[in-house]
Design a protein around this motif. Structure first.
Motif, mmCIF file in Angstrom:
data_model
loop_
_atom_site.group_PDB
_atom_site.id
_atom_site.type_symbol
_atom_site.label_atom_id
_atom_site.label_comp_id
_atom_site.label_asym_id
_atom_site.label_seq_id
_atom_site.Cartn_x
_atom_site.Cartn_y
_atom_site.Cartn_z
ATOM 1 N N LEU A 1 0.811 -1.215 0.000
ATOM 2 C CA LEU A 1 0.000 0.000 0.000
ATOM 3 C C LEU A 1 0.846 1.267 0.000
ATOM 4 O O LEU A 1 0.438 2.290 -0.547
ATOM 5 N N ALA A 2 2.042 1.204 0.606
ATOM 6 C CA ALA A 2 2.900 2.388 0.688
ATOM 7 C C ALA A 2 3.384 2.841 -0.677
ATOM 8 O O ALA A 2 3.626 4.035 -0.893
ATOM 9 N N VAL A 3 3.566 1.908 -1.620
ATOM 10 C CA VAL A 3 4.103 2.264 -2.942
ATOM 11 C C VAL A 3 3.034 2.213 -4.022
ATOM 12 O O VAL A 3 3.335 2.374 -5.206
ATOM 13 N N LEU A 4 1.772 2.012 -3.621
ATOM 14 C CA LEU A 4 0.714 1.870 -4.616
ATOM 15 C C LEU A 4 0.517 3.147 -5.425
ATOM 16 O O LEU A 4 0.245 3.092 -6.632
ATOM 17 N N VAL A 5 0.663 4.309 -4.782
ATOM 18 C CA VAL A 5 0.493 5.566 -5.516
ATOM 19 C C VAL A 5 1.600 5.741 -6.551
ATOM 20 O O VAL A 5 1.376 6.275 -7.639
ATOM 21 N N VAL A 6 2.808 5.270 -6.234
ATOM 22 C CA VAL A 6 3.911 5.324 -7.202
ATOM 23 C C VAL A 6 3.632 4.367 -8.357
ATOM 24 O O VAL A 6 3.811 4.712 -9.536
ATOM 25 N N HIS A 7 3.181 3.167 -8.045
ATOM 26 C CA HIS A 7 2.843 2.179 -9.070
ATOM 27 C C HIS A 7 1.726 2.712 -9.967
ATOM 28 O O HIS A 7 1.749 2.521 -11.198
ATOM 29 N N SER A 8 0.771 3.383 -9.345
ATOM 30 C CA SER A 8 -0.360 3.918 -10.094
ATOM 31 C C SER A 8 0.068 4.944 -11.140
ATOM 32 O O SER A 8 -0.383 4.904 -12.284
ATOM 33 N N SER A 9 0.963 5.835 -10.760
ATOM 34 C CA SER A 9 1.364 6.907 -11.684
ATOM 35 C C SER A 9 2.452 6.480 -12.652
ATOM 36 O O SER A 9 2.396 6.795 -13.847
ATOM 37 N N GLN A 10 3.442 5.721 -12.176
ATOM 38 C CA GLN A 10 4.600 5.399 -13.012
ATOM 39 C C GLN A 10 4.417 4.159 -13.872
ATOM 40 O O GLN A 10 4.949 4.087 -14.980
ATOM 41 N N VAL A 11 3.685 3.159 -13.383
ATOM 42 C CA VAL A 11 3.506 1.914 -14.125
ATOM 43 C C VAL A 11 2.143 1.859 -14.808
ATOM 44 O O VAL A 11 2.045 1.551 -16.007
ATOM 45 N N LEU A 12 1.096 2.191 -14.064
ATOM 46 C CA LEU A 12 -0.252 2.111 -14.624
ATOM 47 C C LEU A 12 -0.677 3.395 -15.322
ATOM 48 O O LEU A 12 -1.696 3.405 -16.023
ATOM 49 N N GLU A 13 0.085 4.473 -15.110
ATOM 50 C CA GLU A 13 -0.163 5.769 -15.754
ATOM 51 C C GLU A 13 -1.575 6.289 -15.478
ATOM 52 O O GLU A 13 -2.282 6.746 -16.376
ATOM 53 N N LEU A 14 -1.983 6.222 -14.226
ATOM 54 C CA LEU A 14 -3.298 6.697 -13.824
ATOM 55 C C LEU A 14 -3.215 8.129 -13.301
ATOM 56 O O LEU A 14 -2.205 8.544 -12.725
ATOM 57 N N SER A 15 -4.291 8.869 -13.462
ATOM 58 C CA SER A 15 -4.406 10.202 -12.878
ATOM 59 C C SER A 15 -4.730 10.069 -11.386
ATOM 60 O O SER A 15 -5.037 8.972 -10.916
ATOM 61 N N PRO A 16 -4.681 11.171 -10.632
ATOM 62 C CA PRO A 16 -5.073 11.085 -9.224
ATOM 63 C C PRO A 16 -6.468 10.512 -9.031
ATOM 64 O O PRO A 16 -6.711 9.728 -8.114
ATOM 65 N N PHE A 17 -7.411 10.898 -9.916
ATOM 66 C CA PHE A 17 -8.756 10.329 -9.795
ATOM 67 C C PHE A 17 -8.742 8.832 -10.099
ATOM 68 O O PHE A 17 -9.432 8.047 -9.431
ATOM 69 N N GLY A 18 -7.949 8.431 -11.088
ATOM 70 C CA GLY A 18 -7.828 7.008 -11.399
ATOM 71 C C GLY A 18 -7.259 6.219 -10.233
ATOM 72 O O GLY A 18 -7.676 5.085 -9.976
ATOM 73 N N TYR A 19 -6.322 6.844 -9.531
ATOM 74 C CA TYR A 19 -5.768 6.209 -8.333
ATOM 75 C C TYR A 19 -6.862 6.013 -7.290
ATOM 76 O O TYR A 19 -6.960 4.953 -6.656
ATOM 77 N N GLY A 20 -7.718 7.029 -7.116
ATOM 78 C CA GLY A 20 -8.819 6.904 -6.174
ATOM 79 C C GLY A 20 -9.792 5.805 -6.565
ATOM 80 O O GLY A 20 -10.268 5.047 -5.723
ATOM 81 N N VAL A 21 -10.080 5.700 -7.868
ATOM 82 C CA VAL A 21 -10.976 4.647 -8.355
ATOM 83 C C VAL A 21 -10.362 3.270 -8.084
ATOM 84 O O VAL A 21 -11.045 2.337 -7.660
ATOM 85 N N MET A 22 -9.048 3.156 -8.334
ATOM 86 C CA MET A 22 -8.374 1.879 -8.106
ATOM 87 C C MET A 22 -8.443 1.492 -6.628
ATOM 88 O O MET A 22 -8.746 0.347 -6.284
ATOM 89 N N LEU A 23 -8.189 2.446 -5.740
ATOM 90 C CA LEU A 23 -8.279 2.169 -4.306
ATOM 91 C C LEU A 23 -9.692 1.740 -3.908
ATOM 92 O O LEU A 23 -9.871 0.891 -3.035
ATOM 93 N N SER A 24 -10.674 2.318 -4.577
ATOM 94 C CA SER A 24 -12.059 2.030 -4.209
ATOM 95 C C SER A 24 -12.448 0.582 -4.479
ATOM 96 O O SER A 24 -13.429 0.086 -3.921
ATOM 97 N N CYS A 25 -11.679 -0.102 -5.315
ATOM 98 C CA CYS A 25 -11.985 -1.507 -5.594
ATOM 99 C C CYS A 25 -11.856 -2.372 -4.341
ATOM 100 O O CYS A 25 -12.432 -3.469 -4.279
#
Length: 447
Positions: free
Chosen positions: A247-271
Motif C-alpha cells: 500500500l505504501a508504494v501503490l500511488v507510485v505504481h499507479s502513476s509510473q507503471v499504470l499511468e493513472l491520474s489522481p482520480f484514477g488512483y482513487g478509483v483503483m483504491l475504491s476496488c
C-alpha cells in the motif's frame, strides 16, 4: 459455562441494538474521512516530492504509533470510560486536521507538517481501534460478535476503500486542502454519534493495585503465554508487513507503471470496498463452512494471489481485482481473529492484551512501509509486490499445516469444556506447530 461465539451463531441475521447502530454509524462516517485522507495524503506527498522513500514516509509516520504507543494505549483503554474517551479523541483529531488544512492553505503545509499530522492521527487511531474492539462485546450480544465485527469492518473498508478514496481524489483535484477539511468534519460527526450512545463498558471486574508498569506487562505476559493468540499475532505481523509495503508504494505504481491520474488512483483504491463488502457477507458463512482454520488458509491464499497479480500484470483493471481480493482476505482474517480475542481474553485484561496483540501485529506496518519505499526506489514497485506474494505463500503453507492439527478448534473446544472462556493456561496448544518455539514463534510473521 461461558461459551465462545460460534460461527453458526455468527452466520445468523441478528438485531444488534441501538447502541451498536450508533457505534457502527460512527465507524462508517469516520472511515469515509479516513479514506479521503488515505487518498489525499500520498497525493499531497507525491506533489511535494517524487522520491518513493519520502512518499512511503507518510505511511511510516501514520503506522509508527502502533509500535510506540500500543501497550500504553491498552492500559488506558482498561481504565477509562470508552464512550467519553472516543468522543474526546475524535474531537482532537478534528482539530488536528483543521491545523493541517490551514497549513496547506497558508503555504506552510509541507512534508514535515504532513508527517507530524499523520503521526498524531496514528496515535489517535491506536487508541480508537483498540477501544472500539473492546466496546463491541458490551453493546452487541455474544452470539452476534462475528456479525457485529464483520459489519463494522465492512463499513470501515467501504469508507476507506471506496467512498473515501473516490471522494478524496475528487476533492484533491478541486483544492489540495479540501480533503483534509472534510476529514475533520467526519470526525466531528463521529463524535456526535458516539456521544449519543447509552451503554459503555462497565467498571473493571477487578482492579489492579500494582504499579503502572506491572499493569501494562500483565497483558503482555498473558498474551505471550496464550500460544494460539501469540502465534496469530506473529502471523499477523508478517501479513501486515507485506500489505503495508504494497500500500505504501501503490500511488507510485499507479502513476509510473499504470499511468493513472489522481482520480484514477482513487478509483483503483475504491476496488477494495468490493472485496470488503463481499467479505462482510461471506466471512461468517465461510467460517461456518470451512472452520476457523480453513477460513484463515483461504484468506492467506487470497492475499498472496492479489500480490502476485499486482506484480505480474501491469493493468489498472487487474490492479483493481487484486485490491478487491486483498480487502476480502484481510477483512475475513480480521473477523476470525478479532472474535477469538474478544472471547478468549479475560475482560479485565482485554484492553491491555488487545494492545499487545496489536503491538506485535501492527509492528510490521511501519517496517513494511519503509521497506516498500526502499525496494521500490531500487528495484521498482513490481518487486515489492512479488516479495509480498512469496511471503504470503509461505504463510498459507504454515496455516495449512496448522489446519491439519486443528490448532484453533482444539483451543476453542478446550475452553468450552473447561468452563469460563476467559481464562488461559499453559496447556493451550502452540498453534500451527505443536511446540512453543516452532516456526511461527521464530518468524516476525488485522490489518
Amino acid at each position: 459455562m461461558t461459551k465462545l461465539a460460534t460461527p453458526t451463531a455468527a452466520g445468523r441475521r441478528q438485531r444488534l441494538g441501538a447502541d451498536f447502530s450508533k457505534l457502527w454509524s460512527a465507524a462508517a462516517v469516520s472511515a469515509i474521512g479516513d479514506g479521503v485522507t488515505i487518498a489525499a495524503g500520498p497525493l499531497l506527498a507525491a506533489q511535494l516530492t517524487d522520491d518513493p522513500r519520502l512518499i512511503g514516509g507518510v505511511s511510516v509516520a501514520f503506522t509508527a504509533p502502533f509500535v510506540l504507543f500500543g501497550i500504553p494505549a491498552g492500559l488506558l483503554v482498561d481504565r477509562v470510560d470508552l464512550r467519553k474517551a472516543l468522543v474526546r479523541v475524535d474531537l482532537a483529531r478534528a482539530v488536528l486536521l483543521v491545523v493541517l488544512t490551514a497549513g496547506i492553505i497558508g503555504g506552510w503545509g509541507g512534508l514535515p507538517l504532513l508527517y507530524v499530522c499523520m503521526f498524531l492521527l496514528g496515535v489517535g487511531e491506536v487508541f480508537c481501534r483498540n477501544a472500539a474492539q473492546v466496546l463491541v462485546p458490551f453493546v452487541a450480544p455474544e452470539s452476534g460478535l462475528s456479525t457485529a465485527n464483520a459489519r463494522i469492518m465492512a463499513a470501515q473498508e467501504a469508507g476507506t476503500g471506496f467512498v473515501g478514496p473516490l471522494f478524496g481524489a475528487l476533492l484533491f483535484g478541486v483544492a489540495v486542502a479540501l480533503p483534509f477539511g472534510v476529514d475533520a468534519a467526519t470526525f466531528l460527526c463521529s463524535a456526535l454519534l458516539l456521544a449519543r450512545m447509552r451503554r459503555t463498558r462497565p467498571p473493571a471486574e477487578r482492579r489492579d493495585t500494582t504499579g503502572v508498569l506491572a499493569q501494562m506487562l500483565a497483558g503482555a505476559k498473558w498474551l505471550w503465554r496464550h500460544h494460539l493468540l501469540r502465534n496469530l499475532a506473529l502471523l499477523s505481523c508478517t501479513i501486515n508487513l507485506a500489505g503495508s509495503a504494497m500500500l505504501a508504494v501503490l500511488v507510485v505504481h499507479s502513476s509510473q507503471v499504470l499511468e493513472l491520474s489522481p482520480f484514477g488512483y482513487g478509483v483503483m483504491l475504491s476496488c477494495q470496498a468490493v472485496g470488503a463488502v463481499l467479505a462482510s457477507r461471506i466471512a461468517p458463512l465461510l467460517t461456518n463452512r470451512l472452520g476457523r482454520e480453513g477460513a484463515l488458509v483461504a484468506t492467506a491464499t487470497l492475499i498472496a494471489s492479489s500480490e502476485a497479480v499486482l506484480a505480474l500484470v501491469p493493468s489498472p483493471y487487474a490492479a483493481g481485482i487484486a485490491l478487491a481480493l486483498f480487502a476480502c482476505g484481510t477483512v475475513t482474517w480480521n473477523v476470525v481473529v478479532v472474535v477469538l480475542r474478544q472471547t478468549l481474553v479475560p475482560r479485565h485484561l482485554l484492553g491491555r492484551a488487545n494492545s499487545v496483540y496489536r503491538l506485535i501485529a501492527w509492528g510490521g506496518l511501519p517496517v513494511g512501509a519503509a521497506a516498500g519505499g526502499i525496494v521500490a526506489a531500487e528495484a521498482g514497485t513490481p518487486a515489492v509486490f512479488g516479495a509480498g506474494a512469496i511471503v504470503m505463500t509461505v504463510i498459507a503453507v504454515i496455516l495449512v499445516r496448522g489446519a491439519r492439527r486443528r490448532w484453533i478448534t482444539t483451543v476453542v473446544e478446550a475452553r468450552q469444556d473447561d468452563g469460563p472462556a476467559h481464562t488461559a493456561d499453559d496447556r493451550t496448544p502452540a498453534g500451527p506447530d505443536s511446540t512453543d518455539t516452532g516456526p511461527n514463534a521464530r518468524t516476525t510473521p488485522e490489518r
